[in-house]
Design a protein around this motif. Structure first.
Motif, short mmCIF file in Angstrom:
data_model
loop_
_atom_site.label_atom_id
_atom_site.label_comp_id
_atom_site.label_asym_id
_atom_site.label_seq_id
_atom_site.Cartn_x
_atom_site.Cartn_y
_atom_site.Cartn_z
N TRP A 110 0.97 -1.33 -0.04
CA TRP A 110 0.04 -0.05 -0.02
C TRP A 110 0.93 1.22 -0.19
O TRP A 110 1.84 1.38 0.79
N LYS A 111 0.44 2.08 -0.96
CA LYS A 111 1.23 3.39 -1.02
C LYS A 111 0.29 4.62 -0.62
O LYS A 111 -0.71 4.66 -1.63
N PRO A 112 0.51 5.45 0.24
CA PRO A 112 -0.53 6.44 0.45
C PRO A 112 -0.30 7.57 -0.33
O PRO A 112 0.75 7.63 -0.90
N GLU A 113 -1.37 8.30 -0.75
CA GLU A 113 -1.39 9.47 -1.66
C GLU A 113 -0.58 10.59 -0.85
O GLU A 113 -0.73 10.87 0.35
N PRO A 114 0.50 11.32 -1.53
CA PRO A 114 1.12 12.35 -0.74
C PRO A 114 0.04 13.54 -0.26
O PRO A 114 -0.67 13.84 -1.17
N LEU A 115 0.61 14.15 0.64
CA LEU A 115 -0.21 15.10 1.33
C LEU A 115 0.02 16.56 0.43
O LEU A 115 -0.96 17.39 0.40
N CYS A 116 1.20 16.53 -0.06
CA CYS A 116 1.52 17.74 -1.17
C CYS A 116 2.24 17.22 -2.08
O CYS A 116 2.73 16.28 -2.11
N PRO A 117 1.99 18.09 -3.31
CA PRO A 117 2.88 17.53 -4.60
C PRO A 117 4.28 17.69 -4.40
O PRO A 117 4.88 18.54 -3.60
N PRO A 118 5.19 17.01 -4.98
CA PRO A 118 6.55 16.62 -4.89
C PRO A 118 7.14 18.23 -5.39
O PRO A 118 6.67 18.73 -6.16
N ILE A 119 8.33 18.57 -4.51
CA ILE A 119 9.16 19.96 -5.26
C ILE A 119 9.75 19.42 -6.22
O ILE A 119 10.68 18.56 -6.22
N LYS A 120 9.67 20.24 -7.22
CA LYS A 120 10.31 20.18 -8.56
C LYS A 120 11.93 20.38 -8.36
O LYS A 120 12.08 21.38 -7.49
N GLU A 121 12.79 19.57 -9.08
CA GLU A 121 14.36 19.62 -9.01
C GLU A 121 14.36 20.99 -9.39
O GLU A 121 13.94 21.51 -10.45
N GLY A 122 15.17 22.04 -8.65
CA GLY A 122 15.77 23.07 -8.92
C GLY A 122 14.86 24.07 -8.57
O GLY A 122 15.03 25.27 -8.86
N ALA A 123 13.61 23.85 -7.84
CA ALA A 123 12.78 24.98 -7.42
C ALA A 123 13.43 25.88 -6.49
O ALA A 123 14.05 25.20 -5.45
N ARG A 124 13.07 27.16 -6.09
CA ARG A 124 13.94 28.05 -5.36
C ARG A 124 12.80 28.11 -4.14
O ARG A 124 11.82 28.80 -4.39
N ILE A 125 12.96 27.59 -3.00
CA ILE A 125 11.93 27.64 -2.00
C ILE A 125 12.43 28.35 -0.60
O ILE A 125 11.84 28.65 0.18
N ASP A 126 13.72 28.63 -0.67
CA ASP A 126 14.33 29.48 0.30
C ASP A 126 14.50 31.04 0.00
O ASP A 126 15.16 31.29 -1.12
N THR A 127 13.62 31.66 0.66
CA THR A 127 13.24 33.17 0.26
C THR A 127 14.14 34.01 1.03
O THR A 127 14.66 33.50 2.30
N PRO A 128 14.77 35.13 0.81
CA PRO A 128 15.58 36.07 1.57
C PRO A 128 14.91 36.36 2.77
O PRO A 128 13.48 36.54 2.98
N MET A 129 15.70 36.50 3.86
CA MET A 129 14.84 36.84 5.16
C MET A 129 15.38 38.05 5.64
O MET A 129 16.69 38.61 5.72
N LEU A 130 14.13 39.00 5.91
CA LEU A 130 14.32 40.41 6.55
C LEU A 130 14.75 40.19 7.96
O LEU A 130 14.01 39.44 8.64
N GLU A 131 15.61 41.33 8.25
CA GLU A 131 16.00 41.08 9.68
C GLU A 131 15.85 42.60 10.27
O GLU A 131 16.30 43.02 11.42
N SER A 132 15.23 43.37 9.61
CA SER A 132 14.51 44.68 10.16
C SER A 132 13.37 45.19 9.59
O SER A 132 12.60 44.36 8.54
N ALA A 133 12.95 46.25 9.84
CA ALA A 133 11.76 46.95 9.35
C ALA A 133 11.71 47.02 7.76
O ALA A 133 12.91 47.29 7.22
N ALA A 134 10.58 46.77 7.27
CA ALA A 134 10.53 46.64 5.73
C ALA A 134 10.45 48.20 5.01
O ALA A 134 9.63 48.23 4.14
N GLY A 135 11.31 48.93 5.54
CA GLY A 135 11.24 50.18 4.86
C GLY A 135 11.92 50.24 3.28
O GLY A 135 12.49 49.17 2.93
N PRO A 136 12.52 51.52 3.15
CA PRO A 136 13.15 51.73 1.91
C PRO A 136 14.41 51.01 1.92
O PRO A 136 14.95 50.79 1.02
N HIS A 137 15.10 51.03 3.15
CA HIS A 137 16.36 50.32 3.17
C HIS A 137 15.91 49.33 4.06
O HIS A 137 15.56 49.67 5.22
#
Length: 485
Positions: free
Chosen positions: A78-105
């Motif tokens: 028995w193979k259960p259905e995946p809860l979410c679709p597989p991540i495609k190879e080469g997909a960019r899932i790591d987004t930049p992280m802000l470490e201060s208020a999201a102002g002009p700088h």
């Protein structure tokens, strides 16, 4: 005549015998002294068959129970259905992280960058008056409300904020929502039901799409920002259709489209609405506080009386630099949502300090109308600087704070297009410390418009910020797209 008579008599005799053959046995059936007609017997048999079929088990268990070995083999196979679709190879899932208020700088991954990725249009992130109003609200009310509006979650500052927005826009009443994106996809199902007709722009963003889906209405899309297509669609739906005259009909559009930066021609939409007798739902998240002489939105920009728009919604996380959303319109429109809109009825109310921030932001806009001129100057300057960017072209409106860049020539593959644009954004951030983002969509997003680079212009950006962006984007795009133009 004499020859026809024997034939008629013979035919009648045959028919009588056939009828007797079919009816006689059943007609003579007597059960407990009661005569049973033939059709009653047949009907009784049919009922018995139906009852048998309904009561029989659809699954017959095996005569012998499965052995432990057979059970283990079945479990291994028995193979259960995946809860979410597989991540495609080469997909960019790591987004930049802000470490201060999201102002002009801002600070991204430990490095100071110029920020063109946040919709801080009026530069109110970090505004001292707004911060002071939040601090005062926190001290008075605490952080959260711990209850929906209808169940002890209504606080006086919520009513102040609703009254302030209604007065600013010139509408009879308004209603607050706790979460910006949930505003539009709660409002649409509150008014649009199964059997209703909705005509929507094909370029609406995911929150609007979700509202259309939840409404279960009949949804018809017209070409993006194309009034000829809208007129043709309305004509086809209403011409000779008497049923359409008796059901609710809506036009759903965005004032500034998040997926293209285009501005909806409200004057023409209102003309078509009145001609074909539709209602208009207008999503103003990116135009409230931006368009119009005093920032009152698309209606002020086109000089259209606000009462001609049936329902207006907007998120407050852009120009007002707070959170939550609102819907404004007639008293009847607002009161209906207090009992029928899921996002209002079932969600804890907007934290009081965010409502205070919204009131302070509207006050700031009223007291400083020149901020809009400064914003438009920055938008015009960015358009001028990016007009000759290699491989890219601006597709957004000249007054839109969303400056949308798309590929001049698509590769023919959305995946390849997105990969090229993501590469440009990554290199601009890494090499020149300028933070920009692409308009990538989730798997749930049905919008078919071309993807691109989405730049959010703020009044807080300086000429040097815009120059840095322009120089970096031209250099990187020339390098990345050299083989494609």
């Amino acid at each position: 005549m004499d020859m026809a008579l024997p034939i008629v008599n013979a035919t009648a005799t045959v028919l009588a015998r056939v009828s007797a053959a079919f009816n006689a046995p059943l007609a003579r059936a007597v059960v407990f002294g009661v005569h049973i007609d033939g059709h009653l017997v047949v009907e009784g048999l049919l009922i018995a068959v139906i009852v048998f079929q309904l009561t029989r088990k659809s699954y017959k268990p095996p005569k012998k129970p499965l052995t432990e070995k057979e059970i283990d083999e079945l479990c291994d196979d028995w193979k259960p259905e995946p809860l979410c679709p597989p991540i495609k190879e080469g997909a960019r899932i790591d987004t930049p992280m802000l470490e201060s208020a999201a102002g002009p700088h801002t600070i991204v991954d430990g490095k100071e960058v110029v920020n063109f990725a946040s919709a801080n249009y009026l530069g109110l992130i970090g505004n001292e008056k707004i911060i002071d109003s939040c601090v005062g609200s926190l001290e008075k009310y605490g952080v959260g409300s711990c209850g929906p509006r209808g169940f002890y979650g209504t606080i006086d500052v919520h009513l102040d904020c609703e009254a302030k927005i209604a007065k600013f826009l010139g509408t009879p009443d308004s209603i607050l929502y706790s979460y910006g994106i949930s505003t539009i996809f709660s409002v649409i199902p509150a008014f649009c039901k199964k059997g209703d007709i909705i005509v929507a722009d094909e370029g609406v963003h995911w929150a609007v799409q979700n509202g259309l889906h939840l409404s279960r209405s009949t949804v018809v899309y017209f070409k993006h920002n194309d009034m000829a297509s809208l007129a043709s669609t309305l004509e086809k739906l209403t011409r000779g259709n008497k049923r359409a005259e008796k059901i609710r009909r809506y036009i759903v559009v965005e004032s500034i489209y998040q997926n293209s930066g285009q501005i909806a021609p409200l004057d023409e939409i209102v003309r078509l609405k009145e001609k074909y007798r539709f209602r208009v739902i207008l999503e103003e998240s990116h135009s409230f506080g931006v368009l119009g002489k005093s920032g009152r939105g698309l209606a002020e920009h086109y000089g259209v009386p606000i009462e001609k728009i049936d329902i207006i919604t907007a998120g407050m996380g852009n120009a007002l630099a707070t959170d939550g959303g609102f819907c404004t319109g007639s008293v009847r429109v607002v009161d209906h949502q207090r009992l029928s809109s899921s996002g209002y009825v079932f969600s804890a109310s907007l934290p009081p300090y965010l409502a205070s921030a919204a009131v302070s932001a509207v006050n700031y806009l009223e007291e400083n109308p020149s901020v809009l001129s400064n914003l438009r100057s920055n938008i015009a300057l960015l358009h001028k600087e990016l007009s000759d960017t290699p491989g890219l072209e601006i597709s957004s409106h000249v007054l839109s704070p969303i400056v949308f860049l798309k590929l001049k020539k698509s590769t023919g593959s959305p995946t390849t297009d997105l990969d090229l644009l993501e590469t440009i954004a990554e290199r601009v951030l890494k090499e020149d410390s300028v933070f920009i983002v692409t308009s990538k969509k989730s798997n749930l997003d049905r919008c078919k418009l071309p993807i691109g680079i989405r730049l959010f212009v703020s009044v807080g950006h300086t000429e040097s910020d815009i120059s840095a962006l322009s120089k970096s984007l031209k250099g990187v795009s020339a390098s990345v797209l050299s083989d494609y133009f």
